[in-house]
Write an enzyme that holds these catalytic residues in place. Structure first.
Site, mmCIF file in Angstrom:
data_model
loop_
_atom_site.group_PDB
_atom_site.id
_atom_site.type_symbol
_atom_site.label_atom_id
_atom_site.label_comp_id
_atom_site.label_asym_id
_atom_site.label_seq_id
_atom_site.Cartn_x
_atom_site.Cartn_y
_atom_site.Cartn_z
ATOM 1 N N ASP A 196 3.292 11.458 20.851
ATOM 2 C CA ASP A 196 3.385 12.421 20.528
ATOM 3 C C ASP A 196 1.365 12.715 20.522
ATOM 4 O O ASP A 196 0.053 12.835 21.434
ATOM 5 C CB ASP A 196 3.296 13.190 18.983
ATOM 6 C CG ASP A 196 3.393 14.127 18.699
ATOM 7 O OD1 ASP A 196 3.648 15.210 18.996
ATOM 8 O OD2 ASP A 196 3.562 14.309 17.445
ATOM 9 N N ASP A 197 0.437 12.391 19.693
ATOM 10 C CA ASP A 197 -0.494 11.531 19.129
ATOM 11 C C ASP A 197 -1.039 10.574 19.230
ATOM 12 O O ASP A 197 -1.263 10.057 17.733
ATOM 13 C CB ASP A 197 -1.165 12.872 18.265
ATOM 14 C CG ASP A 197 0.125 13.952 18.498
ATOM 15 O OD1 ASP A 197 -1.253 15.054 19.120
ATOM 16 O OD2 ASP A 197 0.474 14.152 17.231
ATOM 17 N N HIS A 202 -0.028 15.083 22.937
ATOM 18 C CA HIS A 202 -0.999 16.309 23.442
ATOM 19 C C HIS A 202 -2.163 15.635 23.522
ATOM 20 O O HIS A 202 -2.074 14.197 22.987
ATOM 21 C CB HIS A 202 -1.449 16.794 21.819
ATOM 22 C CG HIS A 202 0.005 17.288 21.082
ATOM 23 N ND1 HIS A 202 0.260 18.628 21.135
ATOM 24 C CD2 HIS A 202 1.689 16.991 20.077
ATOM 25 C CE1 HIS A 202 1.746 18.977 20.783
ATOM 26 N NE2 HIS A 202 2.195 17.538 20.629
ATOM 27 N N GLU A 246 11.206 19.367 14.251
ATOM 28 C CA GLU A 246 10.240 18.262 13.775
ATOM 29 C C GLU A 246 10.664 18.219 11.753
ATOM 30 O O GLU A 246 11.060 17.387 11.567
ATOM 31 C CB GLU A 246 8.998 18.494 13.999
ATOM 32 C CG GLU A 246 7.990 17.465 13.541
ATOM 33 C CD GLU A 246 6.742 17.550 14.451
ATOM 34 O OE1 GLU A 246 6.648 18.756 14.344
ATOM 35 O OE2 GLU A 246 5.675 16.611 14.138
ATOM 36 N N HIS A 293 8.060 23.431 20.150
ATOM 37 C CA HIS A 293 8.664 22.094 18.818
ATOM 38 C C HIS A 293 9.884 22.914 18.064
ATOM 39 O O HIS A 293 9.109 24.228 17.922
ATOM 40 C CB HIS A 293 6.674 22.301 18.008
ATOM 41 C CG HIS A 293 6.194 21.040 18.742
ATOM 42 N ND1 HIS A 293 5.485 20.588 20.181
ATOM 43 C CD2 HIS A 293 5.622 19.483 18.231
ATOM 44 C CE1 HIS A 293 4.847 19.972 20.611
ATOM 45 N NE2 HIS A 293 4.600 19.373 19.278
ATOM 46 N N HIS A 309 6.174 14.702 26.404
ATOM 47 C CA HIS A 309 5.332 14.854 24.871
ATOM 48 C C HIS A 309 4.299 13.954 24.460
ATOM 49 O O HIS A 309 4.518 13.584 23.471
ATOM 50 C CB HIS A 309 6.371 15.057 23.680
ATOM 51 C CG HIS A 309 6.673 16.093 22.964
ATOM 52 N ND1 HIS A 309 6.869 15.724 21.666
ATOM 53 C CD2 HIS A 309 4.849 15.610 22.588
ATOM 54 C CE1 HIS A 309 7.071 16.338 19.964
ATOM 55 N NE2 HIS A 309 5.570 16.129 20.701
HETATM 56 N N1 ADE Z 1 0.467 18.992 17.605
HETATM 57 C C1 ADE Z 1 -0.546 17.890 17.672
HETATM 58 N N2 ADE Z 1 0.758 17.090 17.400
HETATM 59 C C2 ADE Z 1 2.006 18.497 16.892
HETATM 60 C C3 ADE Z 1 3.290 18.015 16.052
HETATM 61 N N3 ADE Z 1 3.467 16.679 15.918
HETATM 62 N N4 ADE Z 1 3.540 18.738 15.510
HETATM 63 C C4 ADE Z 1 2.683 20.297 16.051
HETATM 64 N N5 ADE Z 1 2.034 20.313 16.508
HETATM 65 C C5 ADE Z 1 1.226 19.056 17.421
HETATM 66 ZN ZN ZN Z 2 3.952 17.080 19.461
#
Ligand code: ADE
Ligand code: ZN
Length: 339
Positions: free
Chosen positions: A278-279, A19, A200, A197, A17
């Site tokens: 994630d990011d 991006h 969350e 997703h 997971h």
């Molecule tokens: N795009 C990038 N990070 C995300 C996240 N945590 N939730 C939904 N979309 C995303």
């Molecule tokens: Zn994500």
């Protein structure tokens, strides 16, 4: 005896997971901004990093989409992807399943071809030089219409040899999975891996809905499943993977602090949870920092770490043979450190 930090750093793991646009470190953002003559809302990397204080998912997404403006050429997408794969390989990530958001680029006039060629070139180079395998998952932005999603899906079909899966990301609130029923039906018909997703910021009902309407192979995040015992029992029984991102959840205020995170409780229930970043450029850590901060706050032990690393491979879309090779490697790693 090695510390838990060393144990985490050395264990072979998959990250499923992630991006790619979320790996744009402020320094690279500034470099690419200069290279492409794109002005940024931040004068320098330090100011950007300081501004990364988010109140919820949307406040993050607003900045995240804005920052993609510096990504223009194939070289930019190559640089971005190779930098992530280098970092991941240095953390003993042996396999990565990478999300990319083509709509956030094609909507700015960048061609699909530019994006995918740059990413794929980095993936191929990293496989031979860094010993890390990769699969690409194209995400559809849920704040846009299904019609727009289908347009990008049709474009992606021309690049099917490089795309393993279809995902769904962006703002969960107000954009229920039903909106993308036809698109995911097509994804199944075309034989793609499917992920979305859910849970969350959304509730357990959002996860239930996602499973019932989109029939996805994995749920990204899914932490709110714990509100519904029947759902948890089904997720455990079917071993549907939940790709949890601890630092992201704390930075986006899904949990007040890491101590409040339900990762350990999820593990205890027997859910197939994995740890991911994630990011990472926005949330303060790559995969190892996610393992370590969760381990420290929730008192995870070595067996928990082993379980999470095993889950990362079983939840991946690798072949059964490849999964077993990595599981055997984890066994050898764990025994060598117990001696
Ligand atoms: N795009 C990038 N990070 C995300 C996240 N945590 N939730 C939904 N979309 C995303
Ligand atoms: Zn994500």
């Amino acid at each position: 005896m090695n510390s838990l930090a060393d144990f985490i750093a050395g264990i072979p793991k998959a990250e499923i997971h992630l991006h790619i646009e979320g790996t744009l470190e402020p320094e690279l953002m500034v470099t690419l901004g200069k290279r492409n003559g794109v002005s940024l809302p931040f004068p320098d990397a330090e100011t950007a990093r300081k501004a990364y204080n988010f109140s919820d998912l949307q406040s993050f997404l607003d900045i995240y989409y804005q920052a993609t403006a510096v990504l223009i050429t194939e070289e930019d997408f190559y640089d971005l992807t190779f930098a992530y794969l280098k970092k991941a390989a240095s953390q003993n990530v042996r396999h990565a399943e990478i999300f990319f958001d083509p709509q956030s680029h094609t909507n700015r006039g960048i061609t699909f071809e530019t994006v995918i060629r740059g990413i794929e070139r980095a993936v191929v180079e990293a496989h031979s030089t860094l010993n890390i395998s990769t699969k690409l998952i194209m995400c559809v932005l849920r704040h846009l219409s299904e019609k727009e999603g289908l347009k990008i899906f049709d474009k992606a079909l021309a690049w099917k040899q490089w795309i393993a899966g279809i995902g769904l990301d962006s703002s969960e609130r107000g954009n229920p999975p039903e909106k993308f029923r036809n698109l995911f039906e097509r994804a199944h018909e075309e034989g793609f891996l499917t992920v979305a997703h859910a849970g969350e910021e959304g509730s357990a009902a959002s996860i239930r809905n996602t499973l019932d309407t989109l029939h996805v192979n994995r749920i990204d995040h899914g932490v709110h499943c714990m509100e519904d015992d029947t759902l948890v029992a089904e997720l455990v029984q079917k071993q549907i993977p939940l790709t949890v991102c601890p630092l992201s959840n704390v930075r986006l205020k899904v949990f007040e602090s890491m101590k409040q995170h339900n990762l350990k409780a999820m593990l205890k229930k027997g859910l197939c949870v994995t740890v991911n970043s994630d990011d990472p450029a926005y949330f303060g850590g790559y995969v190892n920092e996610n393992y370590l901060e969760a381990a420290n706050a929730l008192h995870l032990n070595r067996n928990d770490i082993i379980q999470l690393a095993q889950n990362s491979f079983t939840a991946s879309s690798l072949s059964t043979v490849h999964k077993q090779l990595y599981l055997d490697e984890i066994d050898r790693y764990a025994s060598s450190r117990n001696a």
